[in-house]
Design a protein around this motif. Structure first.
Motif, PDB file in Angstrom:
ATOM      1  N   GLU A   1       0.816  -1.213   0.000  1.00  0.00           N
ATOM      2  CA  GLU A   1       0.000   0.000   0.000  1.00  0.00           C
ATOM      3  C   GLU A   1       0.851   1.265   0.000  1.00  0.00           C
ATOM      4  O   GLU A   1       0.443   2.297  -0.557  1.00  0.00           O
ATOM      5  N   TRP A   2       2.028   1.207   0.616  1.00  0.00           N
ATOM      6  CA  TRP A   2       2.935   2.356   0.624  1.00  0.00           C
ATOM      7  C   TRP A   2       3.804   2.405  -0.633  1.00  0.00           C
ATOM      8  O   TRP A   2       4.627   3.311  -0.778  1.00  0.00           O
ATOM      9  N   GLY A   3       3.676   1.410  -1.503  1.00  0.00           N
ATOM     10  CA  GLY A   3       4.467   1.383  -2.725  1.00  0.00           C
ATOM     11  C   GLY A   3       5.914   1.007  -2.490  1.00  0.00           C
ATOM     12  O   GLY A   3       6.802   1.402  -3.265  1.00  0.00           O
ATOM     13  N   LEU A   4       6.169   0.225  -1.441  1.00  0.00           N
ATOM     14  CA  LEU A   4       7.525  -0.181  -1.098  1.00  0.00           C
ATOM     15  C   LEU A   4       7.808  -1.578  -1.634  1.00  0.00           C
ATOM     16  O   LEU A   4       6.998  -2.498  -1.455  1.00  0.00           O
ATOM     17  N   SER A   5       8.952  -1.744  -2.271  1.00  0.00           N
ATOM     18  CA  SER A   5       9.338  -3.035  -2.838  1.00  0.00           C
ATOM     19  C   SER A   5      10.216  -3.773  -1.832  1.00  0.00           C
ATOM     20  O   SER A   5      11.372  -3.395  -1.605  1.00  0.00           O
ATOM     21  N   ALA A   6       9.658  -4.825  -1.221  1.00  0.00           N
ATOM     22  CA  ALA A   6      10.384  -5.578  -0.191  1.00  0.00           C
ATOM     23  C   ALA A   6      11.202  -6.700  -0.817  1.00  0.00           C
ATOM     24  O   ALA A   6      10.811  -7.289  -1.829  1.00  0.00           O
ATOM     25  N   TRP A   7      12.318  -6.999  -0.180  1.00  0.00           N
ATOM     26  CA  TRP A   7      13.200  -8.090  -0.625  1.00  0.00           C
ATOM     27  C   TRP A   7      12.800  -9.370   0.082  1.00  0.00           C
ATOM     28  O   TRP A   7      12.535  -9.380   1.289  1.00  0.00           O
ATOM     29  N   ASP A   8      12.749 -10.471  -0.661  1.00  0.00           N
ATOM     30  CA  ASP A   8      12.468 -11.781  -0.090  1.00  0.00           C
ATOM     31  C   ASP A   8      13.770 -12.556   0.049  1.00  0.00           C
ATOM     32  O   ASP A   8      14.372 -12.966  -0.959  1.00  0.00           O
ATOM     33  N   ASP A   9      14.213 -12.745   1.285  1.00  0.00           N
ATOM     34  CA  ASP A   9      15.457 -13.476   1.566  1.00  0.00           C
ATOM     35  C   ASP A   9      15.258 -14.948   1.217  1.00  0.00           C
ATOM     36  O   ASP A   9      14.389 -15.614   1.793  1.00  0.00           O
ATOM     37  N   PRO A  10      16.043 -15.504   0.298  1.00  0.00           N
ATOM     38  CA  PRO A  10      15.882 -16.928  -0.040  1.00  0.00           C
ATOM     39  C   PRO A  10      16.105 -17.856   1.137  1.00  0.00           C
ATOM     40  O   PRO A  10      15.589 -18.975   1.156  1.00  0.00           O
ATOM     41  N   HIS A  11      16.859 -17.420   2.131  1.00  0.00           N
ATOM     42  CA  HIS A  11      17.059 -18.255   3.324  1.00  0.00           C
ATOM     43  C   HIS A  11      15.732 -18.495   4.051  1.00  0.00           C
ATOM     44  O   HIS A  11      15.585 -19.512   4.745  1.00  0.00           O
ATOM     45  N   ASN A  12      14.789 -17.573   3.910  1.00  0.00           N
ATOM     46  CA  ASN A  12      13.496 -17.712   4.589  1.00  0.00           C
ATOM     47  C   ASN A  12      12.601 -18.771   3.953  1.00  0.00           C
ATOM     48  O   ASN A  12      11.512 -19.045   4.466  1.00  0.00           O
ATOM     49  N   ALA A  13      13.058 -19.344   2.829  1.00  0.00           N
ATOM     50  CA  ALA A  13      12.301 -20.411   2.180  1.00  0.00           C
ATOM     51  C   ALA A  13      13.112 -21.707   2.111  1.00  0.00           C
ATOM     52  O   ALA A  13      12.676 -22.665   1.477  1.00  0.00           O
ATOM     53  N   ASP A  14      14.259 -21.740   2.773  1.00  0.00           N
ATOM     54  CA  ASP A  14      15.153 -22.898   2.697  1.00  0.00           C
ATOM     55  C   ASP A  14      14.792 -23.910   3.783  1.00  0.00           C
ATOM     56  O   ASP A  14      14.984 -23.640   4.976  1.00  0.00           O
ATOM     57  N   PRO A  15      14.276 -25.094   3.405  1.00  0.00           N
ATOM     58  CA  PRO A  15      13.835 -26.071   4.415  1.00  0.00           C
ATOM     59  C   PRO A  15      14.967 -26.687   5.220  1.00  0.00           C
ATOM     60  O   PRO A  15      14.711 -27.448   6.157  1.00  0.00           O
ATOM     61  N   ARG A  16      16.213 -26.363   4.892  1.00  0.00           N
ATOM     62  CA  ARG A  16      17.315 -26.863   5.725  1.00  0.00           C
ATOM     63  C   ARG A  16      17.342 -26.181   7.093  1.00  0.00           C
ATOM     64  O   ARG A  16      17.946 -26.694   8.034  1.00  0.00           O
ATOM     65  N   TYR A  17      16.673 -25.050   7.196  1.00  0.00           N
ATOM     66  CA  TYR A  17      16.621 -24.334   8.463  1.00  0.00           C
ATOM     67  C   TYR A  17      15.371 -24.753   9.237  1.00  0.00           C
ATOM     68  O   TYR A  17      14.256 -24.746   8.700  1.00  0.00           O
ATOM     69  N   THR A  18      15.565 -25.115  10.500  1.00  0.00           N
ATOM     70  CA  THR A  18      14.454 -25.610  11.313  1.00  0.00           C
ATOM     71  C   THR A  18      13.331 -24.591  11.402  1.00  0.00           C
ATOM     72  O   THR A  18      12.145 -24.939  11.313  1.00  0.00           O
ATOM     73  N   ARG A  19      13.676 -23.329  11.587  1.00  0.00           N
ATOM     74  CA  ARG A  19      12.642 -22.308  11.732  1.00  0.00           C
ATOM     75  C   ARG A  19      11.776 -22.216  10.474  1.00  0.00           C
ATOM     76  O   ARG A  19      10.571 -21.961  10.559  1.00  0.00           O
ATOM     77  N   VAL A  20      12.373 -22.421   9.313  1.00  0.00           N
ATOM     78  CA  VAL A  20      11.603 -22.369   8.071  1.00  0.00           C
ATOM     79  C   VAL A  20      10.573 -23.490   8.040  1.00  0.00           C
ATOM     80  O   VAL A  20       9.418 -23.289   7.643  1.00  0.00           O
ATOM     81  N   ARG A  21      10.952 -24.676   8.475  1.00  0.00           N
ATOM     82  CA  ARG A  21      10.004 -25.792   8.487  1.00  0.00           C
ATOM     83  C   ARG A  21       8.906 -25.576   9.534  1.00  0.00           C
ATOM     84  O   ARG A  21       7.749 -25.934   9.310  1.00  0.00           O
TER      85      ARG A  21
END
Length: 320
Positions: free
Chosen positions: A172-192
């Protein structure tokens, strides 16, 4: 006209500032900005709440192009009206890449904040994940209490805000956010936990699980704060020139005694003592039968061992 998501974000930051930082506009703060939706929305909301913002962007150097990502985040902050600075760190040390990156990040933020509070973009979803991880690891009430909204100099104004709200506000503010690929990596317990465990629990229990976990954290945080204060008083009373007086500790309730012992272990150099280690040290106090010492850490040159000598619990360095 501000949307509901925008209003809730601005209100959360403004309420946090009034509770913890003082009243009036123009209060100076730092915001830890990664470029992701949570920290970007926090930066925008902080400015709109009347704070004077300095964005600190940490470049961990762990991914190709991380420097460009950091510079884009800093530029976005400047476009919003904040000052911005990129901090480049070297990630190495014990505990795996996640722990090492966290240690390097917080050290860089602490050094660069110049006495100002640092606002972090952790949301209600992050809090729920933290509580669930602590529950699964059996880490005790302090871990289940999750992240504190204010633990100077670190502030978390968005612990009552869902991750979906920060994404919506950025759009809504027109801000382009970055998506960290680590946040989708199932090797990390927190991601799972985020992508598998929490959605499954939410489905099985009929919804509302993240909110319930966050409420649990808030309630336990208040309880844990009181117990920690009482444990600190107990530890002060038990101190002797050589160590800790077992008699002073033994008379205390176990909940206070083990907290006091854990704090003392950290103080003498034990790194994140496990519940098993704390229980064995506690046995030197409450179930003394002449047993041997307990190894609680050390380095390449010596082991750190806690043992009992007559009525005193002491810490010794034993050469390897």
């Amino acid at each position: 006209m501000r949307s509901r998501a925008q209003q809730e974000l601005i209100g959360a930051v403004g309420g946090f500032a009034r509770r913890h930082l003082g009243t009036g506009r123009g209060i100076p703060v730092c915001v830890a900005l990664s470029g992701g939706a949570d920290s970007l929305a926090l930066t925008a909301a902080s400015l709109r709440a009347g704070l004077r913002v300095r964005a600190l962007v940490v470049d961990h150097g762990l991914q190709d192009g991380s420097g460009e990502v950091a510079e884009r985040a800093a530029a976005a902050a400047r476009d919003l009206g904040a000052a911005a600075r990129v901090l480049t760190v070297t990630v190495d040390g014990p505990g795996g890449p996640e722990a090492a990156a966290r240690t390097a990040r917080y050290a860089a933020l602490d050094e660069a904040r110049e006495g100002l509070p640092v606002l972090l973009g952790h949301t209600l979803d992050d809090q729920a994940e933290t509580v669930l991880l602590g529950l699964g690891r059996g880490s005790g009430a302090r871990s289940l209490a999750g992240m504190a909204a204010w633990n100077a100099p670190w502030g978390r104004p968005l612990l009552g805000i869902r991750r979906s709200q920060t994404r919506r506000a950025c759009t809504e503010w027109g801000l382009s956010a970055w998506d960290d690929p680590h946040n989708a990596d199932p090797r990390y317990t927190r991601v799972r936990v985020r992508r598998e465990a929490l959605p499954l629990l939410d489905d099985v229990l009929g919804g509302g699980v993240p909110e319930a976990l966050a409420r649990t954290a808030e309630q336990l945080c208040d309880d844990a704060d009181v117990l920690d204060d009482l444990a600190a008083e107990l530890l002060a009373r038990a101190r002797t020139p050589d160590g800790l007086a077992a008699s002073s500790l033994r008379r205390a309730p176990r909940a206070l005694r083990t907290r006091a012992l854990r704090a003392w272990l950290v103080e003498i150099g034990a790194v994140e003592p496990s519940s098993k280690v704390v229980a064995r040290v506690d046995a030197l106090v409450a179930d003394w039968r002449g047993q041997g010492g307990v190894a609680v850490g050390g380095d390449d040159e010596a082991r750190l061992v806690v043992t009992r000598r007559a009525s005193v619990v002491v810490a010794l360095r034993q050469q390897r």
